[in-house]
Every structure is written in structure tokens, then in C-alpha cells.
Design a protein around this motif. Structure first.
Motif, PDB file in Angstrom:
ATOM      1  N   GLU A  67       0.842  -1.213   0.000  1.00 55.45           N
ATOM      2  CA  GLU A  67       0.000   0.000   0.000  1.00 55.45           C
ATOM      3  C   GLU A  67       0.876   1.263   0.000  1.00 55.45           C
ATOM      4  OE1 GLU A  67      -2.081   0.957   3.610  1.00 55.45           O
ATOM      5  OE2 GLU A  67      -3.723   1.881   2.510  1.00 55.45           O
ATOM      6  N   ARG A  68       1.901   1.249   0.867  1.00 54.81           N
ATOM      7  CA  ARG A  68       2.791   2.424   0.966  1.00 54.81           C
ATOM      8  C   ARG A  68       3.458   2.715  -0.378  1.00 54.81           C
ATOM      9  NH1 ARG A  68       4.534   0.372   5.575  1.00 54.81           N
ATOM     10  NH2 ARG A  68       6.425  -0.500   4.648  1.00 54.81           N
ATOM     11  N   ASN A  69       4.048   1.675  -0.954  1.00 57.20           N
ATOM     12  CA  ASN A  69       4.817   1.884  -2.189  1.00 57.20           C
ATOM     13  C   ASN A  69       3.910   2.203  -3.380  1.00 57.20           C
ATOM     14  OD1 ASN A  69       7.279   1.558  -0.956  1.00 57.20           O
ATOM     15  ND2 ASN A  69       7.239  -0.671  -1.171  1.00 57.20           N
ATOM     16  N   ALA A  70       2.772   1.541  -3.431  1.00 51.65           N
ATOM     17  CA  ALA A  70       1.846   1.812  -4.544  1.00 51.65           C
ATOM     18  C   ALA A  70       1.324   3.244  -4.444  1.00 51.65           C
ATOM     19  CB  ALA A  70       0.688   0.818  -4.510  1.00 51.65           C
ATOM     20  N   THR A  71       0.986   3.675  -3.237  1.00 54.96           N
ATOM     21  CA  THR A  71       0.485   5.049  -3.049  1.00 54.96           C
ATOM     22  C   THR A  71       1.567   6.049  -3.456  1.00 54.96           C
ATOM     23  OG1 THR A  71      -0.844   4.215  -1.218  1.00 54.96           O
ATOM     24  CG2 THR A  71      -0.629   6.596  -1.377  1.00 54.96           C
ATOM     25  N   ALA A  72       2.810   5.770  -3.048  1.00 51.00           N
ATOM     26  CA  ALA A  72       3.912   6.677  -3.412  1.00 51.00           C
ATOM     27  C   ALA A  72       4.084   6.738  -4.935  1.00 51.00           C
ATOM     28  CB  ALA A  72       5.207   6.193  -2.747  1.00 51.00           C
ATOM     29  N   ASN A  73       3.717   5.641  -5.619  1.00 46.53           N
ATOM     30  CA  ASN A  73       3.817   5.617  -7.093  1.00 46.53           C
ATOM     31  C   ASN A  73       2.658   6.343  -7.776  1.00 46.53           C
ATOM     32  OD1 ASN A  73       6.027   3.955  -6.800  1.00 46.53           O
ATOM     33  ND2 ASN A  73       4.897   2.047  -7.209  1.00 46.53           N
ATOM     34  N   GLY A  74       1.677   6.768  -6.984  1.00 48.43           N
ATOM     35  CA  GLY A  74       0.529   7.479  -7.577  1.00 48.43           C
ATOM     36  C   GLY A  74      -0.682   6.594  -7.796  1.00 48.43           C
ATOM     37  N   ILE A  75      -0.633   5.344  -7.301  1.00 58.16           N
ATOM     38  CA  ILE A  75      -1.804   4.444  -7.431  1.00 58.16           C
ATOM     39  C   ILE A  75      -2.757   4.741  -6.271  1.00 58.16           C
ATOM     40  CG2 ILE A  75      -2.553   2.024  -7.394  1.00 58.16           C
ATOM     41  CD1 ILE A  75       0.170   1.217  -8.510  1.00 58.16           C
ATOM     42  N   LYS A  76      -4.066   4.771  -6.541  1.00 63.03           N
ATOM     43  CA  LYS A  76      -5.047   4.956  -5.457  1.00 63.03           C
ATOM     44  C   LYS A  76      -5.409   3.574  -4.918  1.00 63.03           C
ATOM     45  CE  LYS A  76      -6.771   9.223  -7.254  1.00 63.03           C
ATOM     46  NZ  LYS A  76      -7.812  10.071  -7.735  1.00 63.03           N
ATOM     47  N   VAL A  77      -5.041   3.323  -3.688  1.00 61.95           N
ATOM     48  CA  VAL A  77      -5.261   1.987  -3.105  1.00 61.95           C
ATOM     49  C   VAL A  77      -6.542   1.992  -2.264  1.00 61.95           C
ATOM     50  CG1 VAL A  77      -4.270   0.195  -1.612  1.00 61.95           C
ATOM     51  CG2 VAL A  77      -2.771   1.575  -3.065  1.00 61.95           C
ATOM     52  N   HIS A  78      -7.374   0.967  -2.462  1.00 63.63           N
ATOM     53  CA  HIS A  78      -8.621   0.830  -1.700  1.00 63.63           C
ATOM     54  C   HIS A  78      -8.600  -0.537  -1.007  1.00 63.63           C
ATOM     55  CE1 HIS A  78     -10.462   3.954  -4.415  1.00 63.63           C
ATOM     56  NE2 HIS A  78      -9.599   3.406  -5.262  1.00 63.63           N
ATOM     57  N   TRP A  79      -9.253  -0.618   0.142  1.00 67.75           N
ATOM     58  CA  TRP A  79      -9.384  -1.889   0.862  1.00 67.75           C
ATOM     59  C   TRP A  79     -10.848  -2.305   0.851  1.00 67.75           C
ATOM     60  CZ3 TRP A  79      -5.052  -4.340   2.835  1.00 67.75           C
ATOM     61  CH2 TRP A  79      -3.889  -3.572   2.923  1.00 67.75           C
ATOM     62  N   ALA A  80     -11.108  -3.555   0.511  1.00 68.58           N
ATOM     63  CA  ALA A  80     -12.500  -4.042   0.541  1.00 68.58           C
ATOM     64  C   ALA A  80     -12.557  -5.261   1.453  1.00 68.58           C
ATOM     65  CB  ALA A  80     -12.963  -4.419  -0.864  1.00 68.58           C
ATOM     66  N   GLU A  81     -13.406  -5.179   2.464  1.00 70.95           N
ATOM     67  CA  GLU A  81     -13.515  -6.283   3.423  1.00 70.95           C
ATOM     68  C   GLU A  81     -14.232  -7.478   2.788  1.00 70.95           C
ATOM     69  OE1 GLU A  81     -12.219  -6.907   6.237  1.00 70.95           O
ATOM     70  OE2 GLU A  81     -13.407  -8.720   6.580  1.00 70.95           O
ATOM     71  N   ASN A  82     -15.180  -7.159   1.902  1.00 71.28           N
ATOM     72  CA  ASN A  82     -15.957  -8.255   1.295  1.00 71.28           C
ATOM     73  C   ASN A  82     -16.371  -7.873  -0.132  1.00 71.28           C
ATOM     74  OD1 ASN A  82     -18.031  -6.380   1.654  1.00 71.28           O
ATOM     75  ND2 ASN A  82     -18.470  -7.190   3.688  1.00 71.28           N
ATOM     76  N   ALA A  83     -17.118  -8.789  -0.758  1.00 70.98           N
ATOM     77  CA  ALA A  83     -17.517  -8.587  -2.162  1.00 70.98           C
ATOM     78  C   ALA A  83     -18.345  -7.320  -2.325  1.00 70.98           C
ATOM     79  CB  ALA A  83     -18.316  -9.802  -2.628  1.00 70.98           C
ATOM     80  N   GLU A  84     -19.214  -7.082  -1.355  1.00 69.07           N
ATOM     81  CA  GLU A  84     -20.086  -5.911  -1.461  1.00 69.07           C
ATOM     82  C   GLU A  84     -19.268  -4.619  -1.491  1.00 69.07           C
ATOM     83  OE1 GLU A  84     -23.103  -6.105   1.504  1.00 69.07           O
ATOM     84  OE2 GLU A  84     -23.967  -4.219   0.801  1.00 69.07           O
ATOM     85  N   GLU A  85     -18.292  -4.542  -0.588  1.00 71.24           N
ATOM     86  CA  GLU A  85     -17.460  -3.327  -0.557  1.00 71.24           C
ATOM     87  C   GLU A  85     -16.676  -3.177  -1.860  1.00 71.24           C
ATOM     88  OE1 GLU A  85     -16.574  -3.086   4.215  1.00 71.24           O
ATOM     89  OE2 GLU A  85     -14.908  -2.671   2.850  1.00 71.24           O
ATOM     90  N   HIS A  86     -16.179  -4.306  -2.369  1.00 71.77           N
ATOM     91  CA  HIS A  86     -15.440  -4.284  -3.635  1.00 71.77           C
ATOM     92  C   HIS A  86     -16.317  -3.701  -4.745  1.00 71.77           C
ATOM     93  CE1 HIS A  86     -14.804  -6.526  -7.487  1.00 71.77           C
ATOM     94  NE2 HIS A  86     -13.551  -6.151  -7.307  1.00 71.77           N
ATOM     95  N   ASN A  87     -17.540  -4.196  -4.830  1.00 71.10           N
ATOM     96  CA  ASN A  87     -18.447  -3.722  -5.886  1.00 71.10           C
ATOM     97  C   ASN A  87     -18.813  -2.254  -5.682  1.00 71.10           C
ATOM     98  OD1 ASN A  87     -18.323  -6.287  -6.838  1.00 71.10           O
ATOM     99  ND2 ASN A  87     -20.340  -6.921  -6.128  1.00 71.10           N
ATOM    100  N   GLN A  88     -19.017  -1.892  -4.401  1.00 67.41           N
ATOM    101  CA  GLN A  88     -19.393  -0.489  -4.124  1.00 67.41           C
ATOM    102  C   GLN A  88     -18.272   0.469  -4.536  1.00 67.41           C
ATOM    103  OE1 GLN A  88     -20.339  -0.645   0.023  1.00 67.41           O
ATOM    104  NE2 GLN A  88     -22.450  -1.298  -0.335  1.00 67.41           N
ATOM    105  N   ILE A  89     -17.024   0.074  -4.281  1.00 72.68           N
ATOM    106  CA  ILE A  89     -15.889   0.944  -4.641  1.00 72.68           C
ATOM    107  C   ILE A  89     -15.889   1.166  -6.153  1.00 72.68           C
ATOM    108  CG2 ILE A  89     -13.355   1.058  -4.766  1.00 72.68           C
ATOM    109  CD1 ILE A  89     -13.384  -0.563  -2.064  1.00 72.68           C
ATOM    110  N   ILE A  90     -16.067   0.068  -6.901  1.00 69.62           N
ATOM    111  CA  ILE A  90     -16.069   0.194  -8.370  1.00 69.62           C
ATOM    112  C   ILE A  90     -17.265   1.046  -8.815  1.00 69.62           C
ATOM    113  CG2 ILE A  90     -16.256  -1.082 -10.552  1.00 69.62           C
ATOM    114  CD1 ILE A  90     -14.589  -3.268  -9.270  1.00 69.62           C
ATOM    115  N   GLY A  91     -18.423   0.768  -8.213  1.00 65.87           N
ATOM    116  CA  GLY A  91     -19.626   1.533  -8.570  1.00 65.87           C
ATOM    117  C   GLY A  91     -19.405   3.027  -8.350  1.00 65.87           C
TER     118      GLY A  91
END
Ligand code: SF4
Length: 452
Positions: A67-91
Motif C-alpha cells: 500500500e505504501r509503495n503503490a500510493t507513493a507511485n501514484g496508485i489509489k489503493v482501496h481496501w474491501a472487506e468483502n464482495a459488497e465493498e469491492h463492488n461499491q468501490i467500483i460503482g
């Protein structure tokens, strides 16, 4: 439906079942031929297994490093606890972009999270760009194999589907003609999409980059044309260092399809100028599996599909018989961890021959875990017909007299009983199988007469 019920449906078409079995075996043979060109194959497997064991033992540490290195590279990192959160982030991202069409390369994780129906309900058209996935998407079917999602379909089936959906010539089964039609169709979709979704094969904690492997280059095409790239990864797809990649890339392609290398192994480290790159780290039950000591190392899986290609049950019963996102031997040890009741028949869909463990490039002890799950399921289910028959067998086997008498009784009665009684609906073993001819006498009696 249970695995046996689904398998019965698949086996009704005997010719197709035979063809399916033979086709998968060809892939297994290709894998064997390629690995024999590498003398250090077993060392690679051992190394991969150790790297994965190590990573899983420090998963929290490496995930935070990623997460640290990806964020420093300019990637937006998200955490999803479950499938619903994953879908909501994409939505949410799609809403912000006012995006109504996306292209998606192969991702078992998005299948696991049921992303396509989630987005369809919200008016977003998802176009799967892997050829096999696009074919089954036309049929509204899930993948039947994690590497070859349309392996259950023949050329003639695909020709019919393309005739209906893409207006190709009726009856033309030429693969070049059909793939050309698919290419034209998909190119249009690539050009329209503002957002591209991909899976992740490996994420490197040390550099904050991730790697996507495809044979068709469809992930690259989507990502390069779209303004936004969303990559979805299960938290177990992590490796500590970039130099570990070589071990896994060599194992993955050879185990999956018998190729020495996947055609496109694309590294994504930071967004291109003016574009956005999102990485979603998904748990969805993985930490729970990590906490199960006996089943933890199923998380080492790199999704090569080799255990499916070799499995005598998978080859003969087809991927849909498992009713789970990941079918075959590895699916049968992952799925009960998600829903023990729903997937309780899967660990029994195995001969326990161990071929899956033998081919697994990261040395997961799949057949031993299948056996462990059987015991967990039997405990959870309490008494069952099988449990009762095992108790009876236990009583018979521990008493020589009972064993002798029951042997005599069975030899006498089975010869005379009508088939309708022997092969009754309770005799699951007898479905599709016949008992061998019974001997006139027991081995003990024969030995008594014939010993010198
Ligand atoms: S369990 Fe092993 S053989 Fe099966 S898909 Fe995973 S890595 Fe491949």
C-alpha cells in the motif's frame, strides 16, 4: 444442487463428457512436456511454495508495504472487506466518471464478487474482453474453468453463438474466421470504454507494482485506451520482491497451458500522465482461511488450473458440476471455507488420488485438505446414511465371525436378488456401475483348501 446431481446432468451427454475429458488431458500432457524441459522444475516448485508460505506468515506486513509503495507511485489503493465493498468501490468510481460502459479482462475475483450483475443492475454495460469470457458472457454462463472459461464449448457451439450474436456465417467453424469476428466486435468496445478493469496475477510489495498476465493482450488494450484503470486483487496475490516474480512466471504459464511463458506479462507501477490507476485489495474471507491452520496454504494458489486439468473427477464431471466460482480440486478446498453447507459435497468429489497435489506448482497439499474437509463436514453433519453404513462396517470388520457370516450371506444373496433391489436409489455407488462377478467362496476358504 449437489455435485453428484450436477455431474449427472453433465454426464447425460456422453459424447461431450468424453470429449471434455480428452481435451483437458491434452492440456495436462502439454504441461508435462514443457516442465520436462526444465531440470530445476522441482526446485522452482519448492521455492515458490516457500515464498508463498513466508508471505502468508507476514501478510499484514507485506500488504502495508504494498500500500505504501503503490500510493507513493501514484496508485489509489482501496481496501474491501468483502464482495459488497469491492463492488461499491467500483460503482462509486464509475459514477464519478459518469461511465456506462467498461471493458474487463479475465478476473476470477470479480466473478467471486458477482461484479457483472451488480453493475448491470446499475445500468453499466460490462464487456468481458477475454475471448473465452466473451463467449460465455453471450450465453450468460459463468466460467467452467479458471484459465479456459469456455473449455466446455466446442468450435461448433461457438460458431452458432457468433452467428446469433455477431452475424457470422452460419456453420463456419474456422477458428481464424471466428476469432477475427470477435476481434472486430471487441475493438469497437475497447474504443468506447473510458474505464478498464483487470485482475492481478502478482503484486510486488517491494516496488508497489502489479503484474497482469494474459495471452490475448486484451488487458493491455483496454488499459491503454481507457482513462481509468481499476485493478482488483485478492490479498493473497502478493509476493515480497520483484526478483520472486521470475519463479512464479516460469511456473504459471507452464502449469496452466504448457507454454513456456504467457504472451503478455504486463507490469503496472504508476498511472500514465493524465490517467488514473486504482488498486482494490479484497479480503472476502481470505483472512478467515488464513486463520484455519489445516487449510491456510490453499491461499498459496496462483490460479494456474493445473489441478483441474489433471483431476479425473473434474475432467469427467465438468466445471459447472461444482457450482462454485473456482471449480475443481482447489475450489473444493476453498469453497467449504466460504459456505460449508452449500459446498458440503465438493470435498467428496475426489478420488483422493493426489494427482492435483503432484502437479500444483506451489505444492499445495490439495488431496490432504480434501480429506480434512470430509472429516469437518462429517462432524458438522452429525449422523448420515454414510456414517451409519460406516458404523455397520466397523462392527463387521472388527469381528472375524461377523465378517465371515456377512461374507457368506452376501455371496449367497447377491447372486439371487433382482437388480431393482441391488441397484436401488439408496445405492449411490451402483449408479452407472455394476458389481463384479462374485466368487464362489471366500479367499480364506480357498486358502485353506489350496495352501501347500
Ligand atoms: S491449487 Fe495449485 S494447481 Fe490448482 S490452480 Fe492453484 S496453483 Fe494451480
Amino acid at each position: 444442487m449437489s455435485h453428484p446431481e450436477n455431474a449427472t446432468v453433465f454426464l447425460k451427454d456422453k459424447a461431450r463428457a468424453k470429449w471434455h475429458d480428452e481435451t483437458l488431458w491434452i492440456v495436462r500432457e502439454k504441461r508435462d512436456a514443457t516442465i520436462h524441459q526444465i531440470p530445476e522444475w522441482e526446485k522452482l516448485r519448492e521455492l515458490a511454495s516457500q515464498i508463498k508460505d513466508h508471505t502468508l506468515s507476514k501478510l499484514d506486513f507485506y500488504l502495508e508495504e504494498l500500500e505504501r509503495n503503490a500510493t507513493a507511485n501514484g496508485i489509489k489503493v482501496h481496501w474491501a472487506e468483502n464482495a459488497e465493498e469491492h463492488n461499491q468501490i467500483i460503482g462509486r468510481i464509475l459514477r464519478e466518471k459518469n461511465c456506462k460502459t467498461i471493458v474487463k479482462s479475465k478476473s476470477i475475483l470479480t466473478e467471486e464478487c458477482h461484479l457483472n450483475p451488480y453493475l448491470a443492475e446499475r445500468g453499466v454495460e460490462v464487456v468481458d474482453t477475454d475471448l473465452g469470457e466473451r463467449i460465455i458472457q453471450f450465453l450468460k454462463q459463468p466460467p467452467s474453468h479458471i484459465v479456459m472459461p469456455a473449455i466446455h464449448l466446442k468450435k461448433s457451439d461457438i460458431s452458432d453463438i457468433f452467428h446469433e450474436k455477431l452475424n457470422t456465417e452460419k456453420g463456419n467453424v474456422d477458428p481464424v474466421y471466428l476469432t477475427h469476428a470477435a476481434r472486430l466486435h471487441l475493438r469497437e468496445k475497447f474504443l468506447q470504454a473510458k474505464v478498464a478493469i483487470t485482475g492481478v496475477n502478482f503484486a510486488v510489495a517491494e516496488t508497489g507494482e502489479f503484474v497482469v498476465c494474459t495471452n490475448e493482450g486484451n488487458a493491455d488494450m483496454g488499459v491503454h485506451l481507457a482513462d481509468t484503470h481499476i485493478a482488483c486483487m485478492g490479498i493473497e496475490k502478493l509476493i515480497p520482491r520483484r526478483k520472486d516474480l521470475g519463479v512464479f512466471l516460469r511456473l504459471l504459464a507452464r502449469s496452466a497451458t504448457g507454454q513456456s511463458i504467457t504472451n503478455y506479462n504486463s507490469h503496472f507501477r504508476s498511472p500514465s500522465p493524465g490517467k488514473e490507476l486504482h488498486l482494490i485489495l479484497v479480503n472476502n474471507g481470505r483472512t478467515k482461511q488464513l486463520g484455519r491452520e489445516k487449510f491456510r496454504n490453499s491461499l498459496k494458489c496462483i490460479r494456474c488450473g493445473a489441478c483441474m486439468n489433471t483431476c479425473p473427477i473434474y475432467r469427467r464431471s465438468g466445471g459447472f458440476s461444482y457450482g462454485s466460482t473456482v471449480p475443481g480440486p482447489i475450489g473444493s478446498i476453498l469453497s467449504p471455507g466460504i459456505d460449508l453447507k452449500k459446498y458440503s459435497t465438493l470435498p467428496f468429489a475426489s478420488t483422493l488420488c493426489g494427482s492435483c497435489s503432484d502437479v500444483c506448482p506451489v505444492k499445495i497439499n490439495i488431496h490432504e485438505q480434501l480429506y480434512e474437509w470430509r472429516q469437518e463436514i462429517t462432524k458438522a453433519n452429525g449422523s448420515s446414511l454414510k456414517g451409519l453404513s460406516m458404523k455397520m462396517a466397523n462392527g463387521i470388520f472388527k469381528s472375524p465371525l461377523a465378517y465371515r457370516i456377512s461374507g457368506q450371506l452376501m455371496r449367497a444373496s447377491l447372486k439371487n436378488l433382482p437388480d431393482s433391489i441391488i441397484y436401488n436409489p439408496l445405492n449411490a455407488w451402483g449408479k452407472g456401475r455394476n458389481l463384479p462377478d462374485l466368487p464362489e467362496e471366500s479367499f480364506k476358504a480357498w486358502y485353506k483348501k489350496n495352501r501347500p
